[in-house]
Scaffold this active site. Structure first.
Site: not given
Ligand code: NAP
Length: 288
Positions: A73, A110
């Site tokens: 992205k 989003d």
């Molecule tokens: P990303 O950039 O990889 O960010 C992941 C985030 O999760 C970071 O803030 C990370 O913290 C945190 N994290 C991961 N494991 C953790 C744990 N065990 N405990 C606490 N914090 C944790 O991912 P993203 O693109 O932002 O997406 C995040 C989620 O949203 C994903 O699951 C994605 O599939 C979902 N999503 C869904 C939609 C939808 O349409 N439903 C759309 C977009 C995204 P740190 O910074 O400390 O590593």
């Protein structure tokens, strides 16, 4: 995919790595069939270093557009010639449109999908009425914060395991954003109108986040962006506390609506129940 795809058909798709389990082809192809379009929507999964070559290859419009998912992205935004305000605020693009003049437009739907999910599953929720808490500080959290700020929220509290990433979002989105550490959840939940899990914790059945949702007001709406599983441990805890909940599948479908319109120039047909199709694919009942 359309049953009558011709050489003049429009092609769009989704690009990610992995992309195999994406529900976007199911959703868009059901809408294409329902609308009787001469079109197809296909998944692309380039190698990690191959995203740029794939996008540049579509310059000029052989493919009319792409949805973009992890991990591309941010790179999608960087490759675009004309990013929308929403994509710039989110720091990421989930939608690329290829114009015939060679330009690549980038957008981020989003945030629209997130607000649509709240409107659908928490009717009456007012994003401007109380502080919104976002757990996580990745691209999804940044996009959600930008969407709520645009919708008029007075304060967004961003809590992250790595505080520096929450602070970086506050620096770029302004003084209505307060960065906090995850252990400050109880304080952050006080007076909140909504709490959103935008971390990947809870994905594919891992333990999920351990946060005290009981500290939220009784009318707080709790949302999880994760939709595999659909009823995450986080949403299960919220339901136990009696909170209204919004799920990640509603957001996924909500972000697909403006993408479909941008690709094919028409709204998705109203008679196609893509949520029921997605639930069936996830092996879940239609009552969820
Ligand atoms: P990303 O950039 O990889 O960010 C992941 C985030 O999760 C970071 O803030 C990370 O913290 C945190 N994290 C991961 N494991 C953790 C744990 N065990 N405990 C606490 N914090 C944790 O991912 P993203 O693109 O932002 O997406 C995040 C989620 O949203 C994903 O699951 C994605 O599939 C979902 N999503 C869904 C939609 C939808 O349409 N439903 C759309 C977009 C995204 P740190 O910074 O400390 O590593």
């Amino acid at each position: 995919m359309s049953q009558s795809l011709t050489g003049a058909g429009k092609v769009a798709g989704v690009v990610g790595a992995p992309v195999r389990h994406s529900l976007s082809p199911l959703i868009h192809n059901a809408w294409i069939a329902g609308a009787g379009l001469d079109a197809a929507y296909v998944p692309f999964s380039p190698p990690a270093t191959g995203f740029k070559a794939l996008v540049e290859g579509f310059r000029g419009g052989a493919v009319c557009g792409l949805n973009v998912t992890l991990p591309f992205k941010e790179e999608a935004l960087a490759l675009a010639d004309a990013p929308s305000a929403a994509a710039q605020a989110a720091g990421a693009a989930n939608l690329l449109l290829f114009r015939e003049d060679g330009r690549i437009l980038a957008d981020n739907t989003d945030g629209t999908g997130l607000l649509a999910a709240f409107a659908q599953q928490a009717p009456g929720f007012d994003p401007a009425a109380a502080p919104v808490v976002i757990l996580g500080a990745g691209g999804a959290a940044r996009g959600a914060a930008a969407a709520f700020l645009a919708a008029g929220v007075g304060e967004v509290r961003i809590l992250n395991r790595t505080l520096a990433r929450a602070e970086a979002i506050a620096v770029s989105l302004g003084d209505r954003v307060s960065p906090l550490a995850l252990h400050q959840a109880e304080q952050a939940f006080t007076g909140a109108g909504a709490v959103i899990n935008a971390t990947s914790a809870g994905l594919s059945g891992d333990g999920g986040l351990d946060v005290p949702l009981a500290a939220t007001p009784a009318d707080c709406v709790v949302m999880d962006m994760v939709y595999k599983p659909l009823r995450t441990p986080f949403l299960a805890q919220a339901e136990t506390e009696g909170r209204r909940t919004v799920d990640g599948l509603a957001m996924l479908i909500g972000q697909a609506v403006p993408s479909f319109t941008a690709f094919f120039g028409v709204s998705p047909p109203s008679g196609v129940d893509v949520r029921a199709l997605a639930l069936k694919t996830l092996g879940l009942s239609e009552r969820i």
